[in-house]
Design an enzyme around this catalytic site. Structure first.
Site, PDB file in Angstrom:
ATOM      1  N   GLU A 111       0.858  -1.188   0.000  1.00 28.15           N
ATOM      2  CA  GLU A 111       0.000   0.000   0.000  1.00 28.15           C
ATOM      3  C   GLU A 111       0.888   1.230   0.000  1.00 28.15           C
ATOM      4  O   GLU A 111       1.948   1.220   0.620  1.00 28.15           O
ATOM      5  CB  GLU A 111      -0.856   0.069   1.281  1.00 28.15           C
ATOM      6  CG  GLU A 111      -1.932  -0.968   1.382  1.00 28.15           C
ATOM      7  CD  GLU A 111      -1.757  -1.829   2.618  1.00 28.15           C
ATOM      8  OE1 GLU A 111      -0.863  -1.520   3.435  1.00 28.15           O
ATOM      9  OE2 GLU A 111      -2.497  -2.810   2.747  1.00 28.15           O
ATOM     10  N   TYR A 123       7.579   2.169  -7.736  1.00 24.45           N
ATOM     11  CA  TYR A 123       6.949   0.845  -7.816  1.00 24.45           C
ATOM     12  C   TYR A 123       6.514   0.531  -9.244  1.00 24.45           C
ATOM     13  O   TYR A 123       6.652  -0.609  -9.705  1.00 24.45           O
ATOM     14  CB  TYR A 123       5.749   0.758  -6.868  1.00 24.45           C
ATOM     15  CG  TYR A 123       6.107   1.018  -5.420  1.00 24.45           C
ATOM     16  CD1 TYR A 123       7.253   0.457  -4.855  1.00 24.45           C
ATOM     17  CD2 TYR A 123       5.327   1.829  -4.615  1.00 24.45           C
ATOM     18  CE1 TYR A 123       7.596   0.703  -3.537  1.00 24.45           C
ATOM     19  CE2 TYR A 123       5.658   2.080  -3.290  1.00 24.45           C
ATOM     20  CZ  TYR A 123       6.796   1.522  -2.763  1.00 24.45           C
ATOM     21  OH  TYR A 123       7.132   1.766  -1.468  1.00 24.45           O
TER      22      TYR A 123
HETATM   23  C1  LIG Z   1      10.441   6.593  -2.247  1.00 24.38           C
HETATM   24  C2  LIG Z   1      11.939   6.397  -1.884  1.00 24.38           C
HETATM   25  C3  LIG Z   1      12.084   5.068  -1.148  1.00 24.38           C
HETATM   26  C4  LIG Z   1      12.760   6.382  -3.187  1.00 24.38           C
HETATM   27  O1  LIG Z   1      14.121   6.091  -2.851  1.00 24.38           O
HETATM   28  P1  LIG Z   1      15.356   6.465  -3.819  1.00 24.38           P
HETATM   29  O2  LIG Z   1      16.490   5.594  -3.451  1.00 24.38           O
HETATM   30  O3  LIG Z   1      15.553   7.933  -3.818  1.00 24.38           O
HETATM   31  O4  LIG Z   1      14.768   6.033  -5.253  1.00 24.38           O
HETATM   32  P2  LIG Z   1      15.644   5.679  -6.570  1.00 24.38           P
HETATM   33  O5  LIG Z   1      16.767   6.650  -6.676  1.00 24.38           O
HETATM   34  O6  LIG Z   1      15.963   4.237  -6.556  1.00 24.38           O
HETATM   35  O7  LIG Z   1      14.582   6.017  -7.708  1.00 24.38           O
HETATM   36  C5  LIG Z   1      14.007   5.016  -8.528  1.00 24.38           C
HETATM   37  C6  LIG Z   1      12.808   5.611  -9.250  1.00 24.38           C
HETATM   38  O8  LIG Z   1      11.819   6.017  -8.293  1.00 24.38           O
HETATM   39  C7  LIG Z   1      11.149   7.237  -8.762  1.00 24.38           C
HETATM   40  N1  LIG Z   1      11.469   8.338  -7.852  1.00 24.38           N
HETATM   41  C8  LIG Z   1      12.276   8.298  -6.744  1.00 24.38           C
HETATM   42  N2  LIG Z   1      12.283   9.497  -6.123  1.00 24.38           N
HETATM   43  C9  LIG Z   1      11.476  10.309  -6.860  1.00 24.38           C
HETATM   44  C10 LIG Z   1      11.066  11.670  -6.718  1.00 24.38           C
HETATM   45  N3  LIG Z   1      11.491  12.443  -5.699  1.00 24.38           N
HETATM   46  N4  LIG Z   1      10.202  12.173  -7.633  1.00 24.38           N
HETATM   47  C11 LIG Z   1       9.745  11.426  -8.652  1.00 24.38           C
HETATM   48  N5  LIG Z   1      10.113  10.112  -8.838  1.00 24.38           N
HETATM   49  C12 LIG Z   1      10.954   9.569  -7.951  1.00 24.38           C
HETATM   50  C13 LIG Z   1      11.715   7.504 -10.134  1.00 24.38           C
HETATM   51  O9  LIG Z   1      10.914   6.799 -11.060  1.00 24.38           O
HETATM   52  C14 LIG Z   1      13.101   6.874 -10.032  1.00 24.38           C
HETATM   53  O10 LIG Z   1      13.651   6.537 -11.267  1.00 24.38           O
HETATM   54  P3  LIG Z   1      14.539   7.645 -12.073  1.00 24.38           P
HETATM   55  O11 LIG Z   1      15.588   8.097 -11.105  1.00 24.38           O
HETATM   56  O12 LIG Z   1      15.052   6.846 -13.237  1.00 24.38           O
HETATM   57  O13 LIG Z   1      13.587   8.739 -12.433  1.00 24.38           O
HETATM   58  C15 LIG Z   1      12.447   7.582  -1.004  1.00 24.38           C
HETATM   59  O14 LIG Z   1      12.069   8.800  -1.607  1.00 24.38           O
HETATM   60  C16 LIG Z   1      11.940   7.564   0.419  1.00 24.38           C
HETATM   61  O15 LIG Z   1      12.514   6.930   1.313  1.00 24.38           O
HETATM   62  N6  LIG Z   1      10.819   8.255   0.663  1.00 24.38           N
HETATM   63  C17 LIG Z   1      10.255   8.374   2.020  1.00 24.38           C
HETATM   64  C18 LIG Z   1       9.668   7.067   2.483  1.00 24.38           C
HETATM   65  C19 LIG Z   1       8.556   6.575   1.584  1.00 24.38           C
HETATM   66  O16 LIG Z   1       7.705   7.341   1.122  1.00 24.38           O
HETATM   67  N7  LIG Z   1       8.538   5.254   1.336  1.00 24.38           N
HETATM   68  C20 LIG Z   1       7.521   4.608   0.569  1.00 24.38           C
HETATM   69  C21 LIG Z   1       6.374   4.279   1.466  1.00 24.38           C
HETATM   70  S1  LIG Z   1       5.160   3.282   0.631  1.00 24.38           S
END
Ligand SMILES: CC(C)(COP(=O)(O)OP(=O)(O)OC[C@H]1O[C@@H](n2cnc3c(N)ncnc32)[C@H](O)[C@@H]1OP(=O)(O)O)[C@@H](O)C(=O)NCCC(=O)NCCS
Length: 154
Positions: A111, A123
């Protein structure tokens, strides 16, 4: 062609172990309104599929997936705010899905807050499909959850 940015240097993904717990609890605190505590994380050691990302000896993120029979339920995905946009979450999910397939899981589901565009994009890129919504699932603020599932076999 698949776009796949290099993940920061010496990043590795390994099963979550005791040495990761304090840092992961701090990341939970930085990321969520109702963070998992170190004790809650410790409960998951050796169960399900909990994986941690390490970069230059530092714990920078994790994915947690509880398993029931051949079903996987992702409970946590978080990357340290100062380590984002380097492909760490993508690498964590890739390793999780590989291990889920090895264990012959039928699917992995989760979720996510409807407004969490970064996570939904992450995702979708990893092959999860929106399969439904749960109305008002989240509090503070109240918000719908989007259910997303990655099917692993027919
Ligand atoms: C969501 C989260 C886990 C992403 O982690 P991350 O290591 O920065 O993500 P990645 O660098 O592996 O990014 C992979 C893809 O995710 C998407 N993405 C990640 N951050 C993004 C942002 N700020 N805005 C838009 N797309 C994003 C993109 O599609 C990205 O691919 P791209 O870099 O080729 O565009 C991180 O922002 C986080 O910890 N957020 C807070 C906690 C949270 O919301 N967790 C999910 C709860 S369900």
């Amino acid at each position: 062609m698949r776009r796949d940015r290099k993940t920061g240097g010496d990043m590795t993904v390994v099963p979550m172990q005791e040495r990761h717990l304090a840092a992961l609890a701090a990341i939970e605190q930085a990321c969520f309104h109702a963070p998992w505590s170190e004790a809650m994380l410790r409960e998951e050691l050796g169960k399900g599929l909990f994986l941690a990302a390490e970069q230059a000896g530092r714990t920078v993120g994790y994915v947690g997936c509880q398993t029931v029979l051949d079903e996987g339920y992702i409970t946590n995905v978080a990357v340290s705010p100062d380590a984002r946009r380097q492909g760490i979450a993508r690498a964590l999910l890739r390793e999780l899905l590989a291990r889920a397939a090895e264990r012959a899981l039928a699917f992995v589901t989760l979720e996510v807050r409807a407004s969490n565009a970064p996570a939904i994009a992450l995702y979708a890129q990893a092959g999860f499909e929106p399969v439904g919504t749960r109305r008002n699932f989240y509090t503070a603020p109240t918000e719908d959850a989007v259910l997303m599932t990655r099917f692993l076999k027919e």
